[in-house]
Design an enzyme around this catalytic site. Structure first.
Site, PDB file in Angstrom:
ATOM      1  N   GLU A  85       0.816  -1.268  -0.024  1.00 59.13           N
ATOM      2  CA  GLU A  85       0.023  -0.152  -0.110  1.00 59.13           C
ATOM      3  C   GLU A  85       0.726   1.254  -0.017  1.00 59.13           C
ATOM      4  OE1 GLU A  85      -2.681   1.781  -0.699  1.00 59.13           O
ATOM      5  OE2 GLU A  85      -4.201   1.040   0.695  1.00 59.13           O
ATOM      6  N   THR A 128      -4.100   8.453  -5.594  1.00 52.52           N
ATOM      7  CA  THR A 128      -4.186   8.694  -4.031  1.00 52.52           C
ATOM      8  C   THR A 128      -3.185   9.574  -3.601  1.00 52.52           C
ATOM      9  OG1 THR A 128      -5.031   6.292  -3.831  1.00 52.52           O
ATOM     10  CG2 THR A 128      -4.122   7.440  -1.957  1.00 52.52           C
TER      11      THR A 128
HETATM   12  N1  HSE Z   1      -7.215   6.823   3.574  1.00 55.87           N
HETATM   13  C1  HSE Z   1      -6.712   7.090   2.155  1.00 55.87           C
HETATM   14  C2  HSE Z   1      -7.081   8.372   1.456  1.00 55.87           C
HETATM   15  C3  HSE Z   1      -7.384   5.948   1.354  1.00 55.87           C
HETATM   16  O1  HSE Z   1      -8.088   8.957   1.733  1.00 55.87           O
HETATM   17  O2  HSE Z   1      -5.947   8.965   1.117  1.00 55.87           O
HETATM   18  C4  HSE Z   1      -6.865   6.018  -0.060  1.00 55.87           C
HETATM   19  O3  HSE Z   1      -5.852   4.793  -0.048  1.00 55.87           O
END
Ligand code: HSE
Length: 309
Positions: free
Chosen positions: A128, A181
């Site tokens: 991740e 992201t």
């Molecule tokens: N919590 C993360 C974000 C989730 O909102 O950036 C995406 O991987």
């Protein structure tokens, strides 16, 4: 070969700490033993744009966790990895987590002494981190364990599995666009007013308390993100209209609507399947009006996470 489901991270009010697994969409990862030591990415299939996925194992979300596993366990063989993407890239549906989790679950089965599932989380988190630049377990944990999970920060976070109303459904709608992201995280302010923190804490507490007690009214009061959604909404064309369409499709039946993970997908939670189907239609139509083709899924919160197939 392991199947790893799509996930909805943040669930609006739990930025980086809350997430749930979705039924019916996911990645499949096949790992085989090789005589050559090290990790080889043999191919990525199943989705357009997959050729842009790095084949260097340390840069690949499925490869990096296996590099770490080999370093730690030195089993005397290597791994070759094939990834079948069922989750669109940059969709906010936990695609990078699913590839990482699928790889770890499949590779674990090939180790001389496979680890219990709880010990796999920290390896999947390494994958991740390759994709998003940060170690947050809000996709990885529900992908691995299923259900609704709350996770702490850190290298090997604790995971709390939160009960939820068994009839609660998710409407998940993915517009045809990609949002990385890293970019969606770069759009966020680092410092926020204390009063917003307090308000969001109340909402998160209400959401979790509502889930634990099957109290839809409390869930509805909680499911309203005041911290992250206002900052990311501008990244998603038609966001306000799509959210409004979801909420209007069932005033009592739709519990809330927000961004799935880092976006651009949106999710709504509803009290039953029929309401989720209505929310999906309304959201797809609203994305269409904003000029984006969109695909919708209706799903229970999936009780099971990644598994060998
Ligand atoms: N919590 C993360 C974000 C989730 O909102 O950036 C995406 O991987």
């Amino acid at each position: 070969t392991a199947f790893a489901p799509a996930t909805v991270a943040n669930v609006g009010v739990g930025f980086d700490i809350l997430g749930f697994a979705v039924d019916g969409i996911g990645d499949r990862v096949t790992v085989t033993r090789t005589d050559a030591l090290g990790v080889t990415i043999e191919g990525v299939i199943g989705i357009s744009g997959a050729d842009g996925i790095p084949s260097a194992p340390e840069k690949n979300t499925a490869g990096m966790p296996l590099v770490r596993m080999l370093e730690e366990f030195q089993p005397g063989f290597g791994f070759a990895v094939k990834i079948e993407k069922g989750i669109p890239l940059g969709s906010g549906m936990g695609g990078s987590a699913a590839s990482a989790v699928g790889a770890v679950v499949a590779a674990n089965a090939l180790l001389p002494n496979p680890l219990p599932i709880e010990k796999l989380l920290r390896f999947a988190l390494d994958g991740e981190a390759v994709a998003s630049g940060a170690k947050h377990a809000d996709n990885v944990a529900p992908c691995l364990f299923g259900g609704l999970t709350l996770t702490g920060p850190g290298e090997d976070p604790e995971v709390a599995r939160i009960p939820y109303p068994k009839g609660m459904y998710c409407a998940l709608v993915h517009p045809e666009m990609r949002l990385d992201t890293r970019d969606a995280r770069a759009a966020l302010k680092v410092d926020l007013p204390l009063k917003l923190h307090v308000l969001q804490s109340v909402r998160l507490a209400a959401f979790i308390a509502g889930c634990c007690t099957d109290d839809f009214k409390l869930i509805k009061r909680g499911l309203d993100d005041v911290l992250i959604e206002p900052q990311r909404a501008r990244l998603i064309p038609g966001f306000a209209a799509v959210k409004q369409a979801a909420l209007m499709s069932g005033k009592n039946e739709v519990l809330g609507c927000s961004i799935s993970g880092a976006g651009p997908s949106l999710f709504a939670l509803t009290i039953d399947a029929a309401s989720a189907a209505r929310a999906v239609s309304a959201m797809v139509a609203a994305f269409g009006a904003a000029g984006l083709k969109a695909e919708g899924h209706v799903s229970l919160i999936a009780a099971s996470g990644a598994r060998l197939v």
